[in-house]
Design a protein around this motif. Structure first.
Motif, mmCIF file in Angstrom:
data_model
loop_
_atom_site.group_PDB
_atom_site.id
_atom_site.type_symbol
_atom_site.label_atom_id
_atom_site.label_comp_id
_atom_site.label_asym_id
_atom_site.label_seq_id
_atom_site.Cartn_x
_atom_site.Cartn_y
_atom_site.Cartn_z
ATOM 1 N N ARG A 205 0.824 -1.214 0.000
ATOM 2 C CA ARG A 205 0.000 0.000 0.000
ATOM 3 C C ARG A 205 0.857 1.263 0.000
ATOM 4 N N ARG A 208 2.067 1.795 -3.557
ATOM 5 C CA ARG A 208 0.994 2.306 -4.426
ATOM 6 C C ARG A 208 0.712 3.783 -4.139
ATOM 7 N N ARG A 212 1.167 7.117 -6.727
ATOM 8 C CA ARG A 212 0.104 8.075 -7.015
ATOM 9 C C ARG A 212 0.558 9.517 -6.852
ATOM 10 N N ASP A 221 -1.134 5.654 -13.839
ATOM 11 C CA ASP A 221 -1.953 5.083 -12.772
ATOM 12 C C ASP A 221 -3.354 5.687 -12.712
ATOM 13 N N ASP A 224 -5.878 2.931 -12.876
ATOM 14 C CA ASP A 224 -5.875 2.162 -11.637
ATOM 15 C C ASP A 224 -6.596 2.902 -10.523
ATOM 16 N N ASP A 240 -4.466 -6.598 -2.166
ATOM 17 C CA ASP A 240 -3.221 -6.337 -1.453
ATOM 18 C C ASP A 240 -2.718 -7.603 -0.742
#
Length: 358
Positions: A205, A208, A212, A221, A224, A240
């Motif tokens: 996490r 990710r 972003r 992204d 996504d 995850d």
């Protein structure tokens, strides 16, 4: 007494003032004849030699010597030499010590003779007893292995499946005892492995979130982000968990993969290939390295089986090759790493501890 022994240090002659006492006179080991005092008409006193007599020990001799060679107060000089004498123990104590030595020697010899005589008499009935016990044990059946099992139920829902782990042993007395031992080891390893998975989920996490906020990945992204906003929180969490479990699975079994690759690439005459299926070794290695299509609950129980074997095997941790060999057979007996449904893994405790006996 031998008062000369001790730390080397300075001596001073007593005088009327400190200035006259400034010269140091010898030490406890080396005497200085210049530091002396005249007493009477011609008597020389050396303060370093104060004391009636000097005594010393040399091997078995006891030696004495006066500390100064002049008679005081003006009398004539006397030449004195060292006198030594051998130390002779008391005859009574000497005889007592010798008699005790003789008594102890006689007792020891008597004990040995009695032991040797009785040994031959006991040997015949013992041999007959051994033969009878061997024949009776040969007629009896081998020990029945006891079996205990536990269902693997981690706290994370995505890692739960209908998988079980069994422990088989002939050393334990009952199946209840086997189940108790297996429960203690398995619950501890489940909690430890699940903590590692949770930490990897946090890392997934964090990566990710970092992408972003990185301008280089914002366009890539965008799709996504839309998908993650449209999906529920639970589905995102399951994704995850799957990614984290794949990483933990590969890390836990990397030693097993290394062993599979080494054995499968060994020459035909190598002893490590004996009795092993080379195709199954290569396929298991590929199933571990390419595990993205396999469910996380199956990956969790496969990694858990190795952790439980390490925990139950104890000193077997010092031989990872033997541990990988046993893990390979455990996977094979469970149907390999291809079956994705509920699976039962059986751990043989006797084989885990067999190396310790050898």
């Amino acid at each position: 007494d031998d008062w000369d022994r001790g730390t080397r240090g300075p001596f001073f002659l007593a005088a009327k003032d400190i200035i006259e006492m400034k010269d140091r006179c010898g030490s406890r080991f080396a005497h200085d004849d210049t530091c002396s005092r005249v007493v009477g008409s011609s008597g020389q006193i050396y303060p370093e030699y104060f004391g009636l007599v000097g005594a010393s020990s040399q091997l078995m001799q006891h030696c004495v010597i006066p500390r100064f060679g002049y008679i005081l107060f003006g009398r004539g000089g006397v030449v004195v030499s060292k006198k030594c004498a051998y130390l002779t123990p008391s005859l009574a104590w000497l005889l007592a010590a010798l008699s005790m030595l003789v008594v102890v020697a006689v007792l020891q010899v008597t004990r040995l003779l009695v032991k040797w005589c009785c040994k031959d008499k006991r040997a015949k009935p013992d041999r007959a007893k051994d033969r009878s016990s061997a024949s009776s044990s040969a007629g009896q059946e081998q020990k029945t292995p006891q079996l205990g099992y536990i269902k693997v139920i981690p706290a994370t829902k995505a890692l739960q499946g209908d998988h079980t782990v069994e422990l088989q042993s002939t050393a334990l007395k009952s199946g209840i005892e086997c189940g108790w031992w297996l429960c203690q080891h398995t619950t501890t390893q489940v909690a430890t492995l699940e903590k590692q998975v949770n930490m990897e989920i946090a890392a997934v996490r964090a990566l990710r979130s970092r992408r972003r906020h990185d301008p280089k990945h914002q366009d890539a992204d965008a799709d996504d982000d839309d998908q993650s906003q449209a999906s529920s929180a639970d589905s995102a969490s399951d994704e995850d968990v799957a990614k984290a479990m794949q990483v933990i699975h590969r890390r836990t079994l990397e030693g097993f993969v290394t062993w599979c690759n080494y054995v499968s690439s060994a020459t035909l005459g190598s002893l490590c290939r004996k009795g092993l299926d080379m195709a199954a070794l290569r396929d298991m290695s590929a199933q571990v390295m390419e595990n993205s299509t396999r469910p996380p609950d199956r990956l969790f129980v496969e990694a858990l089986v190795l952790r439980v074997m390490e925990s139950v095997g104890e000193q077997m941790l010092q031989c990872p090759e033997r541990l990988s060999y046993l893990l390979f057979h455990t996977y094979q007996e469970a149907g390999g790493l291809w079956d994705l449904g509920p699976t039962n893994f059986t751990i043989d405790m006797d084989k885990l501890h067999d190396g310790l006996v050898q």
